[in-house]
Design a protein around this motif. Structure first.
Motif, PDB file in Angstrom:
ATOM      1  N   HIS A 140       0.993  -1.085  -0.223  1.00 43.52           N
ATOM      2  CA  HIS A 140      -0.091   0.084  -0.049  1.00 43.52           C
ATOM      3  C   HIS A 140       0.659   1.342   0.032  1.00 43.52           C
ATOM      4  N   ASP A 169      -9.593   1.989   2.953  1.00 41.56           N
ATOM      5  CA  ASP A 169     -10.706   1.205   3.322  1.00 41.56           C
ATOM      6  C   ASP A 169     -10.397  -0.335   3.429  1.00 41.56           C
ATOM      7  N   GLY A 170     -11.043  -1.128   4.363  1.00 45.36           N
ATOM      8  CA  GLY A 170     -10.904  -2.365   4.580  1.00 45.36           C
ATOM      9  C   GLY A 170      -9.937  -2.842   5.412  1.00 45.36           C
ATOM     10  N   PRO A 172      -9.128  -3.299   9.159  1.00 42.79           N
ATOM     11  CA  PRO A 172      -9.656  -3.649  10.254  1.00 42.79           C
ATOM     12  C   PRO A 172      -9.288  -2.611  11.683  1.00 42.79           C
TER      13      PRO A 172
END
Length: 195
Positions: A140, A169-170, A172
């Motif tokens: 990322h 996003d995604g 946790p």
């Protein structure tokens, strides 16, 4: 590596500007603390990023136990305890660490997830799964640093990631803002698996 965090939950109407000023005035005091890999000065604000609370929740990765002890028994933690009451200090043993592509830029957000390891579950397999997920994070473009650690007293698995820009996003866990990062010995923390 030792991971450590305490959470100071504040009243719903608390002026979080007080915490921002505190960090602006005192955050630099740990910029050269011996044995400290990093300290992320984290906050959550009620109603932002899904947070139900106002919270000051600094997170530490320690390179040495001596550095951690020097902080806990020294003037910094004493001052915090005098101002807010002595918080419970959570502690995990480091299992793995990865550096992202943004380690030279200050992180602006963080994600932290804790997962209890159920009785009967193989803790080694849970750690392996967390390390596999950790190994994928450097792909990322916003990742600064990420760590996995375990509390074998409570059998709890921790995953923490620091991000430059919004957390993706995604991922946790609870979301935090990073007000300051002290990183005196971050480059000396071992990356990869810690055994």
């Amino acid at each position: 590596m030792h991971a450590m965090q305490y959470e100071i939950t504040l009243p719903a109407d608390y002026d979080m500007g007080v915490i921002r000023r505190r960090v602006a005035d005192k955050g630099h005091l740990l910029d050269a603390h011996p044995g400290l890999g990093l300290k992320a000065y984290l906050i959550r604000e009620r109603g932002q990023d899904g947070s139900p609370v106002n919270q000051y929740a600094p997170f530490y990765l320690w390179r040495t136990a001596e550095g951690m002890n020097g902080f806990l028994w020294g003037p910094g933690f004493r001052g915090l305890s005098a101002d807010f009451g002595r918080p419970v200090v959570h502690h995990w043993l480091g299992a793995g660490l990865v550096a992202g592509t943004r380690t030279e830029q200050a992180p602006t957000t963080a994600t932290r997830a804790t997962v209890p390891l159920p009785e009967g579950a193989d803790p080694a397999e849970a750690v392996e799964q967390a390390l596999r997920a950790l190994a994928e994070l450097p792909q990322h473009p916003g990742l600064h640093t990420a760590a996995v650690a375990v509390d074998p007293g409570r059998w709890e698995l921790l995953s923490l990631a620091l991000w430059h820009g919004p957390a993706p996003d995604g991922v946790p866990g609870a979301r935090y803002r990073v007000l300051h990062l002290s990183r005196p010995e971050l480059d000396r923390l071992p990356t990869g698996r810690h055994w």
